[in-house]
Enzyme design. Structure first.
Site, mmCIF file in Angstrom:
data_model
loop_
_atom_site.group_PDB
_atom_site.id
_atom_site.type_symbol
_atom_site.label_atom_id
_atom_site.label_comp_id
_atom_site.label_asym_id
_atom_site.label_seq_id
_atom_site.Cartn_x
_atom_site.Cartn_y
_atom_site.Cartn_z
ATOM 1 N N ASP A 12 -12.617 12.624 6.381
ATOM 2 C CA ASP A 12 -11.916 12.702 5.107
ATOM 3 C C ASP A 12 -10.762 11.697 5.169
ATOM 4 O OD1 ASP A 12 -10.869 13.750 2.657
ATOM 5 O OD2 ASP A 12 -9.450 14.925 3.867
ATOM 6 N N ARG A 13 -10.197 11.318 4.033
ATOM 7 C CA ARG A 13 -9.081 10.366 4.077
ATOM 8 C C ARG A 13 -7.722 11.072 3.965
ATOM 9 N NH1 ARG A 13 -7.413 6.086 -0.481
ATOM 10 N NH2 ARG A 13 -5.826 7.710 -0.740
ATOM 11 N N ASP A 14 -7.374 11.532 2.770
ATOM 12 C CA ASP A 14 -6.028 12.092 2.564
ATOM 13 C C ASP A 14 -5.819 13.358 3.402
ATOM 14 O OD1 ASP A 14 -5.322 10.120 0.599
ATOM 15 O OD2 ASP A 14 -6.550 11.217 -0.837
ATOM 16 N N THR A 56 -14.263 10.319 0.630
ATOM 17 C CA THR A 56 -12.991 10.739 0.036
ATOM 18 C C THR A 56 -13.116 11.018 -1.460
ATOM 19 O OG1 THR A 56 -10.679 10.054 -0.290
ATOM 20 C CG2 THR A 56 -12.290 8.284 -0.142
ATOM 21 N N GLN A 58 -11.536 10.969 -4.875
ATOM 22 C CA GLN A 58 -10.399 10.256 -5.485
ATOM 23 C C GLN A 58 -10.409 10.492 -6.997
ATOM 24 O OE1 GLN A 58 -7.811 8.878 -3.972
ATOM 25 N NE2 GLN A 58 -8.640 9.293 -1.936
ATOM 26 N N ARG A 105 -18.741 14.816 -5.601
ATOM 27 C CA ARG A 105 -17.433 15.354 -5.194
ATOM 28 C C ARG A 105 -17.626 16.415 -4.116
ATOM 29 N NH1 ARG A 105 -12.078 15.502 -6.582
ATOM 30 N NH2 ARG A 105 -11.079 17.500 -6.160
HETATM 31 MG MG LIG Z 1 -8.075 15.622 2.533
#
Ligand SMILES: [Mg+2]
Length: 179
Positions: A12-14, A56, A58, A105
């Site tokens: 995952d990114r964030d 991710t 977004q 998603r």
């Molecule tokens: Mg995250």
């Protein structure tokens, strides 16, 4: 668990790669802060996994707060920094959609299917998903992956937990555990 280059790492990114912005989004490179240990962790992870991809959500794009081009600029900077520190990300998949039931998603599996279409050798039973939300954990579990929870933004998440195989403080701790 023995990880070799037949394994794939889904990140995952964030909240994993970078500090998540509370009640907001990373809308430009100047707002992007790598999470502690990430740049040191990447080469260690590359030494173990055959493929490393980012998936991710977004939603800020669907909401009109960031353009596809703007996201690409942020990701180009991110990949350059990782490369300067000796690491490599093979691909980044993002879902711009606002609706929770969008097929791309997370926790829906769309982005994993995109990754497998691009890299047919990806075997989900030899894959690990690292994330900071239960959506990430469901995404991984539904596909038969192992899951690693990073409690950066949701430290209250119960553990042990049927959706979570391992819990690590950050990506660097994970990279050391699997060496
Ligand atoms: Mg995250």
């Amino acid at each position: 668990m023995t990880i070799d280059n037949s394994w794939t790492l889904f990140l995952d990114r964030d909240g994993v790669m970078n500090e998540e912005i509370k009640d907001g989004y990373v809308l430009q490179w100047e707002m992007f802060r790598f999470s502690e240990g990430v740049l040191a962790a990447m080469p260690l992870l590359n030494a173990r996994f055959g493929r490393i991809v980012i998936t991710t959500n977004q939603r800020c794009i669907g909401r009109g707060l960031l353009s596809e081009e703007g996201l690409k600029v942020i990701h180009t900077h991110m990949l350059n920094e990782i490369r300067l520190h000796g690491g490599r990300i093979d691909a980044i998949y993002h879902c711009p959609d606002v609706n929770n039931d969008s097929p791309c998603r997370k926790p829906q599996p769309g982005m994993a299917m995109q990754a497998q279409a691009e890299f047919p050798e990806i075997n989900f039973s030899k894959s690990i998903m690292v994330g900071n939300t239960m959506g990430d954990m469901k995404f991984g579990k539904q596909l038969g992956m192992k899951t690693v929870f990073i409690p950066s933004t949701k430290p209250e998440t119960p553990f042990p937990n049927p959706m979570i195989d391992f819990k690590c403080d950050n990506l660097l701790e994970f990279s050391k555990i699997i060496q």
